[in-house]
Write a protein that holds these residues in place. Structure first.
Motif, PDB file in Angstrom:
ATOM      1  N   ALA A 165     -38.071  45.522  39.540  1.00  0.00           N
ATOM      2  CA  ALA A 165     -37.719  46.744  39.501  1.00  0.00           C
ATOM      3  C   ALA A 165     -37.091  47.181  40.815  1.00  0.00           C
ATOM      4  CB  ALA A 165     -38.904  47.548  38.960  1.00  0.00           C
ATOM      5  N   ASP A 186     -43.997  49.758  35.847  1.00  0.00           N
ATOM      6  CA  ASP A 186     -44.628  49.703  34.504  1.00  0.00           C
ATOM      7  C   ASP A 186     -46.110  50.526  34.512  1.00  0.00           C
ATOM      8  OD1 ASP A 186     -42.741  48.238  33.106  1.00  0.00           O
ATOM      9  OD2 ASP A 186     -43.723  46.316  33.400  1.00  0.00           O
ATOM     10  N   ASP A 196     -42.000  45.552  39.687  1.00  0.00           N
ATOM     11  CA  ASP A 196     -42.167  45.563  38.024  1.00  0.00           C
ATOM     12  C   ASP A 196     -43.721  46.099  37.672  1.00  0.00           C
ATOM     13  OD1 ASP A 196     -40.229  45.149  36.325  1.00  0.00           O
ATOM     14  OD2 ASP A 196     -40.162  42.929  36.547  1.00  0.00           O
ATOM     15  N   THR A 197     -44.558  45.576  38.106  1.00  0.00           N
ATOM     16  CA  THR A 197     -46.012  46.019  37.630  1.00  0.00           C
ATOM     17  C   THR A 197     -46.196  47.598  38.200  1.00  0.00           C
ATOM     18  OG1 THR A 197     -46.829  44.007  38.046  1.00  0.00           O
ATOM     19  CG2 THR A 197     -48.340  45.548  38.367  1.00  0.00           C
TER      20      THR A 197
END
Lengths: 459, 117
Positions: free
Chosen positions: B2, B78, B74-75
């Motif tokens: 991301a 999310d 990303d984590t």
């Protein structure tokens, strides 16, 4: 920030329980002469090796998730979840055995109140404390743990004086087999000392955790050795071994009727920290497992008033009470002590393997603690504790059968039910990030979360 | 992976979700904390500030955080969008949170109450 004094008190306090007196006397029961100290000391030394493994693991993967994370990285998610669930289930059994022992002590002091009533009172009180978020910590934890240790040393000293004790046969064990069985059960005396590792983020220097664990195991070895040797010399051994309240028999022998009061106070103090830490850890484990969708979501309900996972706490209460009642009517409290000793041995053996596996898997390690002498200590830890776990099962086949049944059931649950729960959770969650990316960040419209669906304030 | 912008968007979603929930605000009235959110695969740092029950965030680091949340971009995106619970990455070691156990749990409670089970 926690000090070394509190780290030692927390580590030792988690292991000092009313059921520890029962285990200590079982250790003496395996051995001839006055050699119980030897088994306790060997058990303590082995736990130091396990403690070193936990210190290294915590250095590699510093997290309050503990064995769930270490074993997950070393052996895979399903194995880690299976072992953690079984371990927590057995610790629930220890809480059940603990309330049984304490209820028996209280029943001796106030015979009009039946043990069953005491069990219910104790467990309801512990549950309400947990739901309200009352935690024994800091100075109070220090006072309880150090007070307990001083008190046990003091009464052991009085016992020595009373019987004019002489250490006649300190090395007569009755054979290597007897010593082996005694050490295996003796591991129960140290159950939970490593639970202090998640506090690594709450101390000024993370090395305090390792030092604290080692000091706690050392102090406990001295306290338990003294108590076990003197108690076994003061009261007929058969009487002690067959009693669920050996500390009370010993105290009565040394102090007369005042001994009953001593036993009640000591047992209450020992149990309160075990109940508190045990129930908090298990209920948080239930909550966390539900949050990762490995248990039904109901277990993640929280109380808005007290900020505690109340459904998980009530579930622990229900299982703990059921186990206590089963123990009360069957009298098989030793099975749970042995299951806990075996489970602890298995966890320590796996910790040794985890160190070896993670040393290979995670090479990017900053300045963290590494056990000296390469693979020697982890290998020895693994081999010895695996043997000790097997030894407990040979000594107590009931413990082996129940552990195997629990393991089978949990294995099935993790492999069959958990994937379904995870898939269901995945399907029910709208992907906000992707939908937002598709609609463009400029719109800034965020779907309201289903916060209103959560109605936890029902306590 | 991301982007920093996506993490910013996710934190915006998180704070918006928080400010819609009066019970959450009441719950955190006495819980003043600075939470540093760091990505370990891209250059990205944010600070969440909880003060008197109100939650806000800014880009950049804070000097003395009470909690530090570290994970890959990303984590983080999310998680703050509520697409995943923080527990799953926490348990597999993808997410690291430096702080007291009680504070970590409280942060998870907040996420639960914003995004649901």
């Amino acid at each position: 920030m926690l000090t070394l004094r509190t780290v030692v008190a927390t580590s030792a306090g988690l292991t000092l329980a009313s059921s520890s007196f029962v285990a200590a006397i079982q250790v003496a029961g395996f051995l001839a002469g006055d050699s119980a100290w030897l088994a306790v000391l060997v058990g303590g030394l082995l736990c130091l090796a396990a403690g070193a493994c936990f210190s290294e693991l915590n250095g590699i993967l510093p997290s309050a998730a503990g064995i769930r994370l270490y074993f997950g990285r070393a052996f895979g998610e399903k194995t880690a979840l299976t072992v953690s669930m079984l371990y927590m289930l057995i610790i629930m059994g220890v809480v059940g055995a603990e309330s049984f022992v304490l209820a028996k002590v209280l029943n001796q002091a106030i015979p009009r109140v039946e043990p069953l009533v005491w069990i219910v009172i104790l467990q309801v009180a512990a549950t309400l404390m947990n739901i309200r978020g009352i935690k024994i910590a800091g100075v109070f934890q220090d006072a309880i743990t150090y007070g307990l240790m001083i008190s046990i040393i003091l009464i052991s000293y009085l016992g020595l004086k009373k019987i004019d004790f002489e250490l006649a046969a300190p090395f007569v064990t009755g054979g290597a087999g007897s010593l082996f069985s005694a050490v295996a059960v003796g591991i129960f005396l140290f159950v939970g000392f490593e639970w202090v590792t998640p506090l690594a983020e709450e101390v000024t220097d993370s090395r305090l955790i390792s030092r604290g664990m080692f000091l706690a195991v050392g102090l406990l070895s001295v306290v338990y050795s003294l108590f076990t040797v003197v108690a076994a010399a003061s009261v007929p051994r058969e009487e002690l071994v067959s009693s669920p309240v050996p500390q009370l028999l010993f105290a009565k022998t040394v102090l007369g009727d005042a001994g009953v009061i001593w036993a009640v106070v000591i047992s209450l103090a020992a149990s309160v920290t075990t109940f508190n830490a045990g129930m908090i850890s298990i209920s948080r484990f239930f909550y966390a497992t539900a949050r990762e969708n490995a248990l039904p979501p109901v277990f993640s309900r929280i109380s808005m008033r007290y900020l505690t996972p109340w459904v998980s706490i009530l579930a622990v209460f229900a299982v703990g009470l059921t186990l206590s009642v089963i123990i009360l009517f069957t009298g098989k409290y030793l099975v749970l002590v042995n299951m806990a000793a075996a489970a602890e041995c298995a966890v320590y053996a796996l910790a040794g393997v985890s160190v070896l596996v993670l040393r290979k898997k995670i090479r990017d390690r900053r300045d963290t603690f590494t056990i000296p002498w390469g693979p020697v200590i982890p290998v020895v830890t693994t081999a010895v504790f695996a043997l000790l776990a097997a030894g407990v099962f040979v000594t107590d086949p009931y413990a082996a059968v129940w552990t195997a049944a629990g393991l089978g059931l949990i294995w099935w649950y993790v492999h069959r039910i958990v994937p379904v729960l995870k898939e269901k959770a995945r399907a029910s969650r709208a992907p906000r990030r992707r939908s937002r990316a598709a609609s463009g960040p400029a719109q800034g419209v965020v779907p309201a979360g289903p916060a209103s669906d959560v109605d936890p304030d029902k306590v | 992976m991301a982007t920093h912008q996506e993490i910013t968007e996710s934190l915006k979603a998180f704070t918006e979700g928080y400010s819609k929930n009066q019970r959450l605000k009441a719950m955190n009235r006495d819980w003043d904390r600075n939470v540093l959110v760091l990505a370990d695969d891209i250059e990205s740092a944010h600070t969440l500030v909880l003060k008197d029950g109100e939650l806000s965030f800014s880009e950049g680091k804070t000097v003395d955080p009470d909690l530090t949340v570290i994970s890959n971009s990303d984590t983080l995106a999310d998680m703050f969008f509520g697409d995943i619970t923080p527990t799953e990455p926490y348990m597999n070691g993808t997410l690291r949170i430096i702080g007291s156990e009680d504070d970590i749990l409280r942060l998870d409670f907040i996420s639960l109450l914003i995004w649901g089970e």
